[in-house]
Design a protein around this motif. Structure first.
Motif, PDB file in Angstrom:
ATOM      1  N   GLU A 189       0.852  -1.189   0.000  1.00  0.00           N
ATOM      2  CA  GLU A 189       0.000   0.000   0.000  1.00  0.00           C
ATOM      3  C   GLU A 189       0.893   1.246   0.000  1.00  0.00           C
ATOM      4  O   GLU A 189       1.782   1.372   0.828  1.00  0.00           O
ATOM      5  CB  GLU A 189      -0.903   0.015   1.234  1.00  0.00           C
ATOM      6  CG  GLU A 189      -1.789   1.256   1.334  1.00  0.00           C
ATOM      7  CD  GLU A 189      -2.640   1.277   2.598  1.00  0.00           C
ATOM      8  OE1 GLU A 189      -3.236   2.326   2.890  1.00  0.00           O
ATOM      9  OE2 GLU A 189      -2.662   0.243   3.309  1.00  0.00           O
ATOM     10  N   VAL A 190       0.652   2.147  -0.949  1.00  0.00           N
ATOM     11  CA  VAL A 190       1.399   3.400  -1.032  1.00  0.00           C
ATOM     12  C   VAL A 190       0.418   4.554  -0.922  1.00  0.00           C
ATOM     13  O   VAL A 190      -0.607   4.580  -1.619  1.00  0.00           O
ATOM     14  CB  VAL A 190       2.186   3.501  -2.355  1.00  0.00           C
ATOM     15  CG1 VAL A 190       2.848   4.885  -2.486  1.00  0.00           C
ATOM     16  CG2 VAL A 190       3.248   2.407  -2.436  1.00  0.00           C
ATOM     17  N   ARG A 191       0.736   5.485  -0.062  1.00  0.00           N
ATOM     18  CA  ARG A 191      -0.083   6.689   0.092  1.00  0.00           C
ATOM     19  C   ARG A 191       0.776   7.930  -0.127  1.00  0.00           C
ATOM     20  O   ARG A 191       1.974   7.921   0.159  1.00  0.00           O
ATOM     21  CB  ARG A 191      -0.725   6.749   1.479  1.00  0.00           C
ATOM     22  CG  ARG A 191      -1.748   5.642   1.743  1.00  0.00           C
ATOM     23  CD  ARG A 191      -2.451   5.863   3.069  1.00  0.00           C
ATOM     24  NE  ARG A 191      -3.421   4.804   3.346  1.00  0.00           N
ATOM     25  CZ  ARG A 191      -4.194   4.782   4.430  1.00  0.00           C
ATOM     26  NH1 ARG A 191      -4.105   5.759   5.331  1.00  0.00           N
ATOM     27  NH2 ARG A 191      -5.049   3.792   4.620  1.00  0.00           N
ATOM     28  N   VAL A 192       0.149   8.975  -0.620  1.00  0.00           N
ATOM     29  CA  VAL A 192       0.839  10.240  -0.870  1.00  0.00           C
ATOM     30  C   VAL A 192       0.102  11.341  -0.134  1.00  0.00           C
ATOM     31  O   VAL A 192      -1.128  11.471  -0.257  1.00  0.00           O
ATOM     32  CB  VAL A 192       0.889  10.556  -2.378  1.00  0.00           C
ATOM     33  CG1 VAL A 192       1.602  11.878  -2.618  1.00  0.00           C
ATOM     34  CG2 VAL A 192       1.583   9.439  -3.138  1.00  0.00           C
ATOM     35  N   GLY A 193       0.837  12.127   0.656  1.00  0.00           N
ATOM     36  CA  GLY A 193       0.232  13.213   1.403  1.00  0.00           C
ATOM     37  C   GLY A 193       0.944  14.529   1.148  1.00  0.00           C
ATOM     38  O   GLY A 193       2.086  14.562   0.685  1.00  0.00           O
TER      39      GLY A 193
END
Length: 288
Positions: A189-193
């Motif tokens: 899982e990759v998230r960008v903030g």
């Protein structure tokens, strides 16, 4: 090296990434900057590059092809245009290093991949999050078999270009695929903030690895060695936190630019450009 012994290179794309690349190349002992190509002669970045003494052109890929051949071409433009740029450059035999999110070519991460010029004419730098996380995740995967990996990349709005903001899905897909390839982990899982904090904080990447049966001491050692390898070409890279608990490994890193052309929050640009120049230097050395 004498000028005639250095690799002759071009940069396609005259934004912040391209101008910083040009400055790094100009300071390299193994590379010779022969061209920085943009699309608008009146663009601020292209004018700035010319004032710095860099050779410039405003014809985009056409200028690169006309002024070539080059040993290496950095594509620092945009993902939508990269397939066309690669098609134009492939017949010239140059090594193309892709800094866009096109997701094409052979994924390259210094210290993790082995460069073989005969097979790898088309190299892809994944993303800033991939370059910051994969060396450590790969090192961890040598000590255990991860069941789940989560990576959260946090930058700042002023340090995130419009092309990147419009390509979050592409960023996530490209980064996730590379992490799966280098760790053998299917569940990623990759998230960008984006951080609204002021003053703007450094680029930050937090990683969580779920695995069983690992020994804490070797894991810590592997992470330290991998981080030291990254710092060899990106001095502003540092591990800010590390927890090795039963069944879970949590590590966070920050990247502060070492380049004189980048603001303090642009570590996302710094780590990709540093990796790109290192790969180009290796390519030029092998070619000679």
């Amino acid at each position: 090296m004498a000028a005639e012994e250095r690799g002759r290179v071009a940069v396609l794309g005259a934004g912040l990434i391209g101008v910083d690349l040009a400055d790094r190349i100009a300071r390299s002992s193994k590379l010779q900057l022969a061209l920085l190509a943009g699309h608008r002669r009146d663009s601020m970045c292209l004018r700035r590059a010319a004032q710095m003494g860099h050779p410039t052109a405003a014809g985009g890929i056409r200028s690169v092809v006309e002024c070539g051949p080059f040993d290496v071409v950095f594509d620092a433009s945009h993902a939508e245009g990269h397939p066309r740029h690669w098609a134009a450059l492939q017949p010239t035999g140059t090594t193309v290093i892709d800094l866009t999110l096109a997701g094409q070519g052979t994924v390259a991460v210094p210290g993790v991949t082995v460069y073989r010029p005969a097979a790898h004419q088309h190299l892809a730098l994944v993303s800033c999050g991939g370059q910051a996380s994969i060396p450590l995740l790969h090192a961890i995967a040598q000590r255990c078999t991860p069941r789940f990996i989560k990576v959260v990349c946090v930058g700042v709005r002023t340090g995130t270009g419009p092309a990147t903001r419009l390509s979050v899905d592409r960023y996530i897909a490209t980064t996730s695929a590379a992490i799966r390839a280098f760790t053998g982990t299917r569940d990623v899982e990759v998230r960008v903030g984006v951080s609204p904090a002021q003053p703007a904080p450094p680029f930050r990447v937090a990683m969580t690895v779920v695995a069983d049966g690992f020994r804490p001491a070797p894991v810590r050692t592997s992470i330290a060695v991998a981080a030291g390898g990254v710092r060899a070409y990106a001095p502003g890279f540092r591990v800010t936190s590390l927890a090795v608990d039963p069944g879970r490994i949590s590590v966070a890193v920050e990247v502060t630019p070492s380049s004189r052309q980048l603001p303090s929050h642009a570590g996302s640009v710094d780590i990709v450009n540093a990796a790109a120049v290192l790969l180009a230097e290796q390519s030029a050395t092998v070619a000679r």
